[in-house]
Design a protein around this motif. Structure first.
Motif, short mmCIF file in Angstrom:
data_model
loop_
_atom_site.label_atom_id
_atom_site.label_comp_id
_atom_site.label_asym_id
_atom_site.label_seq_id
_atom_site.Cartn_x
_atom_site.Cartn_y
_atom_site.Cartn_z
N GLU A 159 14.65 -39.81 39.31
CA GLU A 159 14.03 -40.53 37.86
C GLU A 159 15.20 -40.89 37.21
O GLU A 159 16.01 -40.07 36.87
N ASP A 173 9.66 -44.35 35.86
CA ASP A 173 8.96 -43.94 34.83
C ASP A 173 8.72 -45.09 33.90
O ASP A 173 10.00 -45.42 33.24
N HIS A 219 10.93 -45.42 30.25
CA HIS A 219 12.16 -44.82 30.42
C HIS A 219 13.32 -46.09 30.29
O HIS A 219 14.34 -46.06 30.70
N HIS A 245 6.14 -43.03 37.51
CA HIS A 245 5.45 -42.26 36.47
C HIS A 245 4.87 -42.98 35.49
O HIS A 245 5.79 -43.81 34.74
N ASP A 300 2.71 -39.56 34.13
CA ASP A 300 3.53 -38.53 33.46
C ASP A 300 3.09 -38.84 31.82
O ASP A 300 3.86 -40.02 31.32
MN MN Z 1 8.66 -38.97 33.91
#
Ligand code: MN
Ligand code: RM4
Ligand code: MN
Length: 388
Positions: free
Chosen positions: A173, A208, A211, A235, A284
């Motif tokens: 990630e 993710d 991000h 995520h 997430d």
């Molecule tokens: Mn994450």
């Protein structure tokens, strides 16, 4: 269409079921899960409500127990399996200057050992994925040697990769900032992709959705990683400003639709079908001011909605419009699909799965929140600002 929707399974995170907050305060939620057993029980409830969340991700050591086979059995009794194991190498004092990239070899060793311990846990609970996010980075120019940190990162990850048994994947990630504010050692998909290429075929990039820098075209990243055989999983969460971890699709459902359309296209193209079939769809998110379980269910529903709309895009017509240079025509075809009301379709899907047409409404009307609040009470949470 229904078969493809049924094929979409979503993993929920154990850490989304407990109390969480900002740097300023943690507001306790009545009935929020207090330990890993309750977190798994809540994930299992989400699976019963939605019919499509058969696995739950764990974070180690947050979810550590003495007897992994007991936890595995408990999960299976509840009707779920344990999914990705997330090594936590950011929550201890020794990681002030990083974990796998720390300048001190003794700290790097501890971090590598934590990751290898997670490989063992994964084996014990029947999981096939290690999902790694690093908080590593620096706060000031000159604090550390950037190329040196990269070298430490790759050698630490090579050691972790070598410890993976056959059939286990490493999902890498990335995140552009936070908690480090000057440099982050795994800041973007390109760095993650280069590292995965170096490690080998069982290392893949985890996207993710919270991000990235503002305005980043995430679906293009998804398309490129699919094309290169490097997309390992997601995520999902939504963000407006930073890594906000809000309910998936809450801020920008059109972006979620565009991402899910790339997944559909990847599944339909023989060149990318194998990679697309193995993509792990994980949530997430964390909930600061709302309940945990119905927020998780809402996220699951929003992902299904986006995928259903993506499946409705008339792709041959889009391809023809693209070929003809009809820019607006091609764009309108996407918007047309996005504007569909897919609730009747999803109600049909859910009827087939034996769950309610509106699982959030079911959660609310069946009294789960009241029961859990009664059983578990409301925990007092120290101020995050005092405890971190
Ligand atoms: Mn994450
Ligand atoms: C990070 C990242 C990781 C998650 C932690 C708790 O920002 O998204 O995936 O494990 O938060
Ligand atoms: Mn995050």
């Amino acid at each position: 269409m229904l078969a493809r929707l049924r094929g979409l399974e979503i993993e929920t995170p154990s850490w989304g079921y407990g109390n969480s907050g900002t740097r300023f305060h943690v507001f306790p939620w009545p009935g929020a899960a207090r330990d890993v057993w309750e977190r798994i029980a809540d994930a299992a409830l989400v699976n019963r409500l939605t019919g499509c969340c058969p696995t739950v991700a764990l974070h180690i050591p947050w979810d550590s127990v003495d007897d992994w086979s007991e936890l595995r059995r408990f999960a299976e009794e509840q009707g779920v399996r344990i999914g990705a194991i997330n090594p936590n190498v950011f929550g201890e004092d020794q990681y002030r200057l990083g974990s796998l990239c720390n300048p001190d070899p003794a700290v790097r060793r501890q971090a590598v050992e934590r990751c290898i311990e997670c490989v063992e846990i994964a084996r014990a609970v029947g999981s096939t994925a290690i999902s790694l996010w690093l908080a590593d980075g620096t706060n000031y120019p000159g604090q550390d040697d950037l190329r040196g940190r990269h070298a430490r990162l790759t050698s630490s990850l090579e050691e972790l990769y070598a410890a993976l048994p056959a059939g286990m994947r490493l999902l890498v990630e990335y995140k552009f900032f936070e908690p480090a504010f000057y440099s982050t050692d795994l800041p973007d998909w390109g760095t993650a992709a280069l590292i995965c290429r170096r490690l080998g075929p069982r290392a893949e990039v985890l996207v993710d959705t919270g991000h990235h820098a503002q305005g980043t075209n995430i679906e293009q990243i998804v398309a490129l990683l699919l094309a290169e055989g490097l997309l390992g999983g997601f995520h999902f969460n939504n963000r407006k400003y930073a890594d906000d971890d809000l309910i998936v699709g809450a801020i920008d459902p059109f972006e979620l639709f565009r991402i899910m359309r790339e997944i559909k296209l990847g599944q339909d193209d023989p060149a990318t079908a194998e990679t697309a079939a193995a993509v792990a769809f994980m949530i997430d998110q964390s909930h600061n001011v709302e309940g945990k379980i119905d927020a998780m269910v809402q996220s699951v529903m929003n992902i299904q909605t986006a995928f259903a709309k993506a499946l409705l895009v008339d792709e041959p017509a889009v391809a023809a419009a693209q070929q003809a240079g009809d820019v607006l025509g091609a764009h309108r075809l996407l918007v047309d699909a996005f504007e569909n009301d897919v609730r009747p379709l999803l109600a049909e899907l859910r009827e087939g799965l034996g769950v309610a047409a509106d699982p959030v409404a079911a959660f609310r009307s069946e009294g789960h929140a009241e029961r859990l609040a009664q059983e578990r009470g409301t925990a007092h949470v120290e101020s995050a600002y005092e405890t971190i």
